[in-house]
Motif scaffolding. Structure first.
Motif, PDB file in Angstrom:
ATOM      1  N   ILE A 255       0.820  -1.212   0.000  1.00  0.00           N
ATOM      2  CA  ILE A 255       0.000   0.000   0.000  1.00  0.00           C
ATOM      3  C   ILE A 255       0.858   1.268   0.000  1.00  0.00           C
ATOM      4  CG2 ILE A 255      -1.627   1.345   1.379  1.00  0.00           C
ATOM      5  CD1 ILE A 255      -2.970  -0.876  -0.105  1.00  0.00           C
ATOM      6  N   GLN A 256       1.964   1.238   0.736  1.00  0.00           N
ATOM      7  CA  GLN A 256       2.809   2.422   0.838  1.00  0.00           C
ATOM      8  C   GLN A 256       3.412   2.828  -0.503  1.00  0.00           C
ATOM      9  OE1 GLN A 256       2.863   4.149   3.575  1.00  0.00           O
ATOM     10  NE2 GLN A 256       1.692   2.622   4.735  1.00  0.00           N
TER      11      GLN A 256
ATOM     12  N   HIS B  14       1.839   2.823  -3.337  1.00  0.00           N
ATOM     13  CA  HIS B  14       0.801   3.350  -4.232  1.00  0.00           C
ATOM     14  C   HIS B  14       0.394   4.753  -3.784  1.00  0.00           C
ATOM     15  CE1 HIS B  14      -0.172  -0.303  -6.612  1.00  0.00           C
ATOM     16  NE2 HIS B  14       0.337  -0.922  -5.562  1.00  0.00           N
TER      17      HIS B  14
ATOM     18  N   GLU C 281      -2.000   6.721  -4.897  1.00  0.00           N
ATOM     19  CA  GLU C 281      -3.404   7.111  -5.041  1.00  0.00           C
ATOM     20  C   GLU C 281      -4.384   6.197  -4.304  1.00  0.00           C
ATOM     21  OE1 GLU C 281      -4.686   7.840  -9.012  1.00  0.00           O
ATOM     22  OE2 GLU C 281      -2.858   8.893  -9.588  1.00  0.00           O
TER      23      GLU C 281
ATOM     24  N   ASN D  89      -5.261   3.465  -0.794  1.00  0.00           N
ATOM     25  CA  ASN D  89      -4.900   3.163   0.586  1.00  0.00           C
ATOM     26  C   ASN D  89      -5.646   1.908   1.044  1.00  0.00           C
ATOM     27  OD1 ASN D  89      -7.582   4.053   1.259  1.00  0.00           O
ATOM     28  ND2 ASN D  89      -6.814   6.162   1.283  1.00  0.00           N
ATOM     29  N   LYS D  90      -5.445   1.542   2.304  1.00  0.00           N
ATOM     30  CA  LYS D  90      -6.042   0.314   2.841  1.00  0.00           C
ATOM     31  C   LYS D  90      -7.567   0.383   2.849  1.00  0.00           C
ATOM     32  CE  LYS D  90      -2.123  -0.923   5.788  1.00  0.00           C
ATOM     33  NZ  LYS D  90      -1.667  -1.187   7.188  1.00  0.00           N
ATOM     34  N   LYS D  91      -8.115   1.542   3.142  1.00  0.00           N
ATOM     35  CA  LYS D  91      -9.568   1.686   3.185  1.00  0.00           C
ATOM     36  C   LYS D  91     -10.183   1.461   1.811  1.00  0.00           C
ATOM     37  CE  LYS D  91     -13.240   4.802   4.729  1.00  0.00           C
ATOM     38  NZ  LYS D  91     -13.552   6.130   5.331  1.00  0.00           N
TER      39      LYS D  91
ATOM     40  N   ARG E 114      -8.937  -0.362  -0.568  1.00  0.00           N
ATOM     41  CA  ARG E 114      -8.855  -1.803  -0.858  1.00  0.00           C
ATOM     42  C   ARG E 114      -9.982  -2.547  -0.142  1.00  0.00           C
ATOM     43  NH1 ARG E 114      -7.519  -6.282   1.668  1.00  0.00           N
ATOM     44  NH2 ARG E 114      -6.603  -8.036   0.502  1.00  0.00           N
TER      45      ARG E 114
ATOM     46  N   ARG F  26      -6.293   5.314  -8.815  1.00  0.00           N
ATOM     47  CA  ARG F  26      -7.576   5.186  -8.131  1.00  0.00           C
ATOM     48  C   ARG F  26      -8.703   4.833  -9.098  1.00  0.00           C
ATOM     49  NH1 ARG F  26      -9.368  10.227  -4.536  1.00  0.00           N
ATOM     50  NH2 ARG F  26      -7.350   9.643  -3.609  1.00  0.00           N
TER      51      ARG F  26
END
Length: 219
Positions: free
Chosen positions: A101-102, A104, A106, A108-110, A112, A151
């Motif tokens: 995640i770090q 990318h 655009e 984040n974990k949320k 995904r 995104r």
């Protein structure tokens, strides 16, 4: 010649007094008795205690239950290949997906998590095989670990991954139109097919991978 209970010159280095072995040495300061007199007994007691703890913590061998015995006569279970399959799964599990995640900018974990929840709803709506959703998420994670995705392309990656998985797992796989309709025409058929090709190229067509479903199904 001195014995353990006799006198020795070890204690003569400082105090000039003879002392027995139980009161002399590094633990008996100044070569005298004092608290150092219990050193020998303490070491003996510690050794006995350590041996006792070792015996208590020594666990008996656990007998492994063969869970495939019940399916020995079931030709569809492929019991004779089960051991080789799990050896392969274990070998593949050594190369785990790192926290991508770090890398990318655009997503984040949320985002995904929202994508996964949405794909689970699609999975239920299309009545797909249980293993389908697990492989779909596996494909998404492995692709995101190697390629940067924007995104706007994240949802496209999700439906393209499920399309790829459906061709691998399902007897009657959904068509491309089914996924574009579910995404409310947010993407064209061509875009889905192009992304599918990118996914297969990025993963080097490696779709036979262990997922949590294999282990849950085995138990």
């Amino acid at each position: 010649m001195s014995t353990i209970s006799g006198t020795s010159n070890i204690g003569n280095s400082k105090g000039g007094k003879s002392g027995n072995l139980s009161g002399a040495g590094p633990c008996g300061r100044g070569g005298g008795g004092g608290n150092g007199g219990n050193t020998y007994n303490d070491v003996g007691a510690s050794t006995v205690l350590l041996l006792g703890l070792t015996r208590l913590t020594k666990k008996p061998k656990v007998q492994i239950v063969d869970i495939d015995v019940a399916d020995a006569n079931n030709e569809l279970a492929a019991v004779e290949y089960m051991e080789d399959m799990y050896k392969f799964y274990k070998l593949f599990n050594e190369t785990k997906v790192f926290d991508y995640i770090q890398s990318h900018p655009e997503i984040n974990k949320k985002m995904r998590a929202i994508l996964v929840d949405w794909l689970i709803e699609i999975h239920k709506k299309l009545d797909l095989m249980p293993e389908n959703i697990y492989l779909t998420i596996n494909i998404i994670d492995r692709y995101l670990a190697t390629e940067i995705v924007g995104r706007k392309e994240l949802q496209l990656l999700g439906i393209s991954s499920m399309l790829t998985t459906s061709k691998y797992e399902e007897i009657w796989a959904p068509e491309v139109n089914d996924f574009t309709k579910i995404s409310h025409k947010g993407y064209t058929n061509q875009q889905v097919l192009v992304m599918e090709k990118k996914i297969l190229g990025g993963l080097e067509w490696n779709l036979t991978v262990p997922t949590p479903y294999e282990y849950m199904y085995a138990n």
